[in-house]
Design a protein around this motif. Sequence first.
Motif, PDB file in Angstrom:
ATOM      1  N   ASP A 168       0.693  -1.192  -0.011  1.00 47.14           N
ATOM      2  CA  ASP A 168      -0.059   0.019   0.103  1.00 47.14           C
ATOM      3  C   ASP A 168       0.700   1.312   0.037  1.00 47.14           C
ATOM      4  O   ASP A 168       0.098   2.377  -0.062  1.00 47.14           O
ATOM      5  CB  ASP A 168      -1.151  -0.165   1.119  1.00 47.14           C
ATOM      6  N   GLY A 169       2.206   1.193  -0.203  1.00 42.88           N
ATOM      7  CA  GLY A 169       3.004   2.494  -0.047  1.00 42.88           C
ATOM      8  C   GLY A 169       3.052   3.077   1.435  1.00 42.88           C
ATOM      9  O   GLY A 169       3.717   4.122   1.257  1.00 42.88           O
ATOM     10  N   SER A 170       2.871   2.515   2.376  1.00 42.78           N
ATOM     11  CA  SER A 170       2.855   3.160   3.529  1.00 42.78           C
ATOM     12  C   SER A 170       4.414   3.009   4.133  1.00 42.78           C
ATOM     13  O   SER A 170       5.204   2.234   3.617  1.00 42.78           O
ATOM     14  CB  SER A 170       2.291   2.343   4.634  1.00 42.78           C
TER      15      SER A 170
ATOM     16  N   CYS B 284       4.482   0.112  -6.007  1.00 41.23           N
ATOM     17  CA  CYS B 284       3.878  -0.675  -4.713  1.00 41.23           C
ATOM     18  C   CYS B 284       2.579  -0.797  -5.028  1.00 41.23           C
ATOM     19  O   CYS B 284       1.576  -0.119  -4.499  1.00 41.23           O
ATOM     20  CB  CYS B 284       4.122   0.289  -3.525  1.00 41.23           C
ATOM     21  N   ASP B 285       2.308  -1.901  -5.925  1.00 37.42           N
ATOM     22  CA  ASP B 285       1.038  -2.105  -6.548  1.00 37.42           C
ATOM     23  C   ASP B 285       0.586  -3.702  -6.234  1.00 37.42           C
ATOM     24  O   ASP B 285      -0.271  -4.177  -6.797  1.00 37.42           O
ATOM     25  CB  ASP B 285       0.944  -1.951  -7.991  1.00 37.42           C
TER      26      ASP B 285
ATOM     27  N   VAL C  79     -11.231   6.757  -7.728  1.00 39.20           N
ATOM     28  CA  VAL C  79     -11.786   5.570  -8.488  1.00 39.20           C
ATOM     29  C   VAL C  79     -12.839   5.973  -9.186  1.00 39.20           C
ATOM     30  O   VAL C  79     -13.461   5.433 -10.248  1.00 39.20           O
ATOM     31  CB  VAL C  79     -12.332   4.582  -7.420  1.00 39.20           C
ATOM     32  N   SER C  80     -13.676   7.149  -8.799  1.00 39.46           N
ATOM     33  CA  SER C  80     -14.762   7.626  -9.563  1.00 39.46           C
ATOM     34  C   SER C  80     -14.420   8.359 -10.886  1.00 39.46           C
ATOM     35  O   SER C  80     -15.398   8.592 -11.498  1.00 39.46           O
ATOM     36  CB  SER C  80     -15.624   8.702  -8.683  1.00 39.46           C
ATOM     37  N   ARG C  81     -13.008   8.631 -11.245  1.00 45.61           N
ATOM     38  CA  ARG C  81     -12.739   9.192 -12.430  1.00 45.61           C
ATOM     39  C   ARG C  81     -11.835   8.344 -13.116  1.00 45.61           C
ATOM     40  O   ARG C  81     -11.210   7.320 -12.881  1.00 45.61           O
ATOM     41  CB  ARG C  81     -12.207  10.457 -12.095  1.00 45.61           C
TER      42      ARG C  81
ATOM     43  N   LYS D 287       0.391   8.263  -5.729  1.00 41.19           N
ATOM     44  CA  LYS D 287      -0.687   7.394  -5.605  1.00 41.19           C
ATOM     45  C   LYS D 287      -1.936   7.427  -6.735  1.00 41.19           C
ATOM     46  O   LYS D 287      -2.414   8.327  -7.064  1.00 41.19           O
ATOM     47  CB  LYS D 287      -1.488   7.731  -4.292  1.00 41.19           C
ATOM     48  N   LEU D 288      -2.196   6.241  -7.352  1.00 41.26           N
ATOM     49  CA  LEU D 288      -2.920   6.046  -8.334  1.00 41.26           C
ATOM     50  C   LEU D 288      -4.109   5.300  -7.893  1.00 41.26           C
ATOM     51  O   LEU D 288      -4.395   5.307  -6.764  1.00 41.26           O
ATOM     52  CB  LEU D 288      -2.355   5.189  -9.664  1.00 41.26           C
ATOM     53  N   LEU D 289      -4.960   4.414  -8.936  1.00 41.32           N
ATOM     54  CA  LEU D 289      -6.121   3.903  -8.413  1.00 41.32           C
ATOM     55  C   LEU D 289      -5.949   2.955  -7.152  1.00 41.32           C
ATOM     56  O   LEU D 289      -6.597   3.133  -6.486  1.00 41.32           O
ATOM     57  CB  LEU D 289      -6.896   3.071  -9.750  1.00 41.32           C
ATOM     58  N   ALA D 290      -5.151   1.843  -7.256  1.00 38.90           N
ATOM     59  CA  ALA D 290      -4.957   0.997  -6.515  1.00 38.90           C
ATOM     60  C   ALA D 290      -3.451   0.945  -5.891  1.00 38.90           C
ATOM     61  O   ALA D 290      -3.252   0.592  -4.774  1.00 38.90           O
ATOM     62  CB  ALA D 290      -5.128  -0.544  -6.813  1.00 38.90           C
TER      63      ALA D 290
END
Length: 596
Positions: free
Chosen positions: A43-45, A109-110, A514-516, A74-77
């Motif tokens: 998750d990139g934390s 980090c996906d 996520v909505s875009r 940070k992208l979608l996931a």
Amino acid sequence: MMDKADPAQKLYNKMRLWEFPDQYVVEPTDGSSASFLAISRLDGSMSHIDEIPQCNSLRVPKIQTIYGVVGMLKLLAGSYILVITERECVGSYMGYPIFRVTSLKVFPCDHSLKGSPEEQKKMEGEFFRLLNVAERTPGLYFSYDVNITLSAQRLHDLGDESKLLPLWRQADPRFLWNNYMMEVLIDNKLDPYLLPVMQGSFNTFQAAIGKDILDVALIARRCTRRTGTRMWRRGADSDGFVANFVESEQIIQLNGYTASFVQVRGSIPLLWDQIVDLTYKPKFEIVRPDEAPRVAERHFLDLRKKYGNVLAVDLVNTHGGEGRLCEKFGQAVEPIASDDLRYLHFDFHKICGHVHFERLSILYDQIEDFLIKSRYLLLNDKGEKVEGQVGIVRTNCVDCLDRTNVTQSMIARKMLEFQLQRLGVFDADETISKHPNFDDSFKVLWANHGDDISIQYSGTPALKGDFVRCGQRTIHGILKDGWNALMRYYLNNFCDGTKQDAIDLVQGHYIVSVSRSMTPTAQKDGIEAIASFPLALALIMTGFFFATMSLRRVRYDMWNLLFSIMWASMSLAIAAFVRANGRVFCNRPRLHQPRR
């Protein structure tokens, strides 16, 4: 000279990146006794750890040396960390080393994507490809010791408290290329990793004048507020920020003295654009002309706050589409013109043509009084400010590349001669041209400067560069300009859309959620389903080939004249169709970009 930041805030200048299956670990290797930075690949934390995790035969990490953490997106996931894997020292600024990024790499980090829906995986893949484009961003510079986003005058004028802040907090946000990408690191209070990166240019040379050794540096700082590629970013936005805005600073150091002179360039500050449609020069479109005075006023108000008095030198033509822009520009500035804001139009092509650039002396005669009054920064051998620059020349043509660079190099030459006369190196009437080696180095300096800015905006070196580099137009230079003009046409129409998407993504002009989503690409209707410029070009060339072959055989059989006409007509019809549907064939940006 600028004081260094507090040693407690010293940036790590060399690190080791460990790639474990579940995390990345960044280990400072520059002698710093610091904990390690662990970044989860799920998750990139981020977290600090005291030692490298245990390695075994099933957990063998890859290890790579890195020279800076540019930031995280940070992208979608998934999250993606950008690091500098190769650097090159290109000189010094105010006594401190300056580096150019020669290799930038994205580490994903996906791992959370494994359980994501297929559509989300596909979209994430599209975004990741844009990051691969961003890896090839040209002209990125940084320093571990001094803030290169600030001019020498602004550095000198920093208060004592500001000088103790981390470099990223001192930086001018306009010229901080990784401003958006640093936000995650800032949230995690990772000051020793927060490396300010600037896009632009940095060139230097050293020359001997008699017994005096002169160091000359030329820096370009590109603004990120309306950044992008040539045809996809034109004019201004509603806040007055303009496309291709660049601050150029020429610095000399001699016998302990430092002199600095700053100029700026930027697109005409109106709401206008050129919609790419496969024509060589798309039509200029002025958007919401009633807002022109307000946009221009906001733009020049910002310039006056930052630089003092402003002289706007407009180099565009007075006819055609450029003429309409010139007219609207003059009308927008007229109500706000004052003692601290002047507008001057100089029709570069009409007066100088394509070869007589020495006629820029006509322009110089008109602006000399402003240059003398605006002066330049001068620091004595004790680092004390003798005088400061209180005004700025803002130069523009349409692209703010070719005509602009020729003009700025002329102004910079005159100011350098003033400075050397002031310092006693030149006599009252002595010029740079009387010192051939110095003159050649100065020309190359500004030619490289223009090429760097042009490559970042248009994809090719600057046109008219032979005059800046050699002092005269040459046949080779004219032919090279023709080739570069064709390359600009190709890149602007068929490559720059994707490049613009990548720029908008890393600059935060497009916020992923996520909505875009990107413009749908899975299903296309009608012409867009089969449109392909290479295919159309192949059909056109094939048609003309057979038309030519048939025409050569007419003397043997008159029926070949009919076939020749048929093939030529087919080629012309396809060419007309491509032109009429140009926007379908173009490589357009696909991200929905919100106004900021």
